[in-house]
Design a protein around this motif. Sequence first.
Motif, mmCIF file in Angstrom:
data_model
loop_
_atom_site.group_PDB
_atom_site.id
_atom_site.type_symbol
_atom_site.label_atom_id
_atom_site.label_comp_id
_atom_site.label_asym_id
_atom_site.label_seq_id
_atom_site.Cartn_x
_atom_site.Cartn_y
_atom_site.Cartn_z
ATOM 1 N N LYS A 1 -58.804 -30.932 34.629
ATOM 2 C CA LYS A 1 -57.906 -32.081 34.768
ATOM 3 C C LYS A 1 -56.726 -31.712 35.655
ATOM 4 N N PHE A 2 -56.222 -32.686 36.394
ATOM 5 C CA PHE A 2 -55.023 -32.553 37.203
ATOM 6 C C PHE A 2 -54.082 -33.696 36.830
ATOM 7 N N PRO A 3 -53.351 -33.563 35.711
ATOM 8 C CA PRO A 3 -52.542 -34.665 35.204
ATOM 9 C C PRO A 3 -51.274 -34.961 36.005
ATOM 10 N N ALA A 4 -50.817 -34.035 36.838
ATOM 11 C CA ALA A 4 -49.624 -34.253 37.662
ATOM 12 C C ALA A 4 -49.839 -33.533 38.995
ATOM 13 N N PRO A 5 -49.165 -34.000 40.046
ATOM 14 C CA PRO A 5 -49.363 -33.358 41.352
ATOM 15 C C PRO A 5 -48.676 -32.002 41.451
ATOM 16 N N LEU A 6 -49.293 -31.105 42.214
ATOM 17 C CA LEU A 6 -48.692 -29.834 42.580
ATOM 18 C C LEU A 6 -48.149 -30.017 43.988
ATOM 19 N N ARG A 7 -46.868 -29.778 44.178
ATOM 20 C CA ARG A 7 -46.224 -30.058 45.452
ATOM 21 C C ARG A 7 -45.797 -28.772 46.157
ATOM 22 N N PRO A 8 -45.714 -28.807 47.504
ATOM 23 C CA PRO A 8 -45.215 -27.635 48.228
ATOM 24 C C PRO A 8 -43.835 -27.232 47.697
ATOM 25 N N GLY A 9 -43.637 -25.950 47.509
ATOM 26 C CA GLY A 9 -42.361 -25.455 47.005
ATOM 27 C C GLY A 9 -42.300 -25.314 45.491
ATOM 28 N N ASP A 10 -43.296 -25.856 44.770
ATOM 29 C CA ASP A 10 -43.310 -25.719 43.314
ATOM 30 C C ASP A 10 -43.497 -24.253 42.924
ATOM 31 N N THR A 11 -42.913 -23.896 41.816
ATOM 32 C CA THR A 11 -43.131 -22.589 41.204
ATOM 33 C C THR A 11 -43.986 -22.833 39.978
ATOM 34 N N ILE A 12 -45.089 -22.104 39.871
ATOM 35 C CA ILE A 12 -46.017 -22.348 38.770
ATOM 36 C C ILE A 12 -46.265 -21.071 37.969
ATOM 37 N N HIS A 13 -46.708 -21.270 36.745
ATOM 38 C CA HIS A 13 -47.201 -20.170 35.920
ATOM 39 C C HIS A 13 -48.356 -20.704 35.077
ATOM 40 N N VAL A 14 -49.149 -19.801 34.534
ATOM 41 C CA VAL A 14 -50.323 -20.186 33.753
ATOM 42 C C VAL A 14 -50.157 -19.691 32.322
ATOM 43 N N GLU A 15 -50.445 -20.580 31.385
ATOM 44 C CA GLU A 15 -50.483 -20.217 29.973
ATOM 45 C C GLU A 15 -51.913 -20.375 29.504
ATOM 46 N N MET A 16 -52.399 -19.389 28.731
ATOM 47 C CA MET A 16 -53.784 -19.409 28.262
ATOM 48 C C MET A 16 -53.812 -19.300 26.745
ATOM 49 N N GLU A 17 -54.679 -20.104 26.143
ATOM 50 C CA GLU A 17 -54.884 -20.049 24.698
ATOM 51 C C GLU A 17 -56.362 -19.791 24.435
ATOM 52 N N VAL A 18 -56.670 -18.739 23.702
ATOM 53 C CA VAL A 18 -58.050 -18.465 23.301
ATOM 54 C C VAL A 18 -58.371 -19.389 22.134
ATOM 55 N N THR A 19 -59.439 -20.177 22.276
ATOM 56 C CA THR A 19 -59.778 -21.169 21.257
ATOM 57 C C THR A 19 -60.969 -20.787 20.390
ATOM 58 N N ASP A 20 -61.817 -19.857 20.871
ATOM 59 C CA ASP A 20 -62.982 -19.460 20.082
ATOM 60 C C ASP A 20 -63.537 -18.157 20.639
ATOM 61 N N LYS A 21 -64.348 -17.486 19.844
ATOM 62 C CA LYS A 21 -65.044 -16.277 20.279
ATOM 63 C C LYS A 21 -66.354 -16.185 19.525
ATOM 64 N N LYS A 22 -67.319 -15.499 20.133
ATOM 65 C CA LYS A 22 -68.640 -15.368 19.507
ATOM 66 C C LYS A 22 -69.291 -14.093 20.009
ATOM 67 N N ALA A 23 -69.864 -13.326 19.108
ATOM 68 C CA ALA A 23 -70.629 -12.140 19.484
ATOM 69 C C ALA A 23 -71.939 -12.582 20.125
#
Length: 72
Positions: A13-35
């Motif tokens: 999904k891209f819910p908002a535009p990313l514009r030139p000059g923006d500063t971004i970071h990524v947050e990650m959440e682990v939701t599941d795991k399986k052997a």
Amino acid sequence: GSAIAMVGMNNIKFPAPLRPGDTIHVEMEVTDKKATSKPDRGLVWDIKNCINQKGEVVAQVESIHLVRRRPK
């Protein structure tokens, strides 16, 4: 690195535009795991949010990764 391969990506999904000059970071959440059938590998599901300097989510993706497991 513990990552072996990306298995898939869902619900991109891209819910908002990313514009030139923006500063971004990524947050990650682990939701599941399986052997897997191999004891040294497993699957991990996560959600990554790319967030701009205003705190707005500009991109989101759910993904599945094949990763190495620690020995028991």
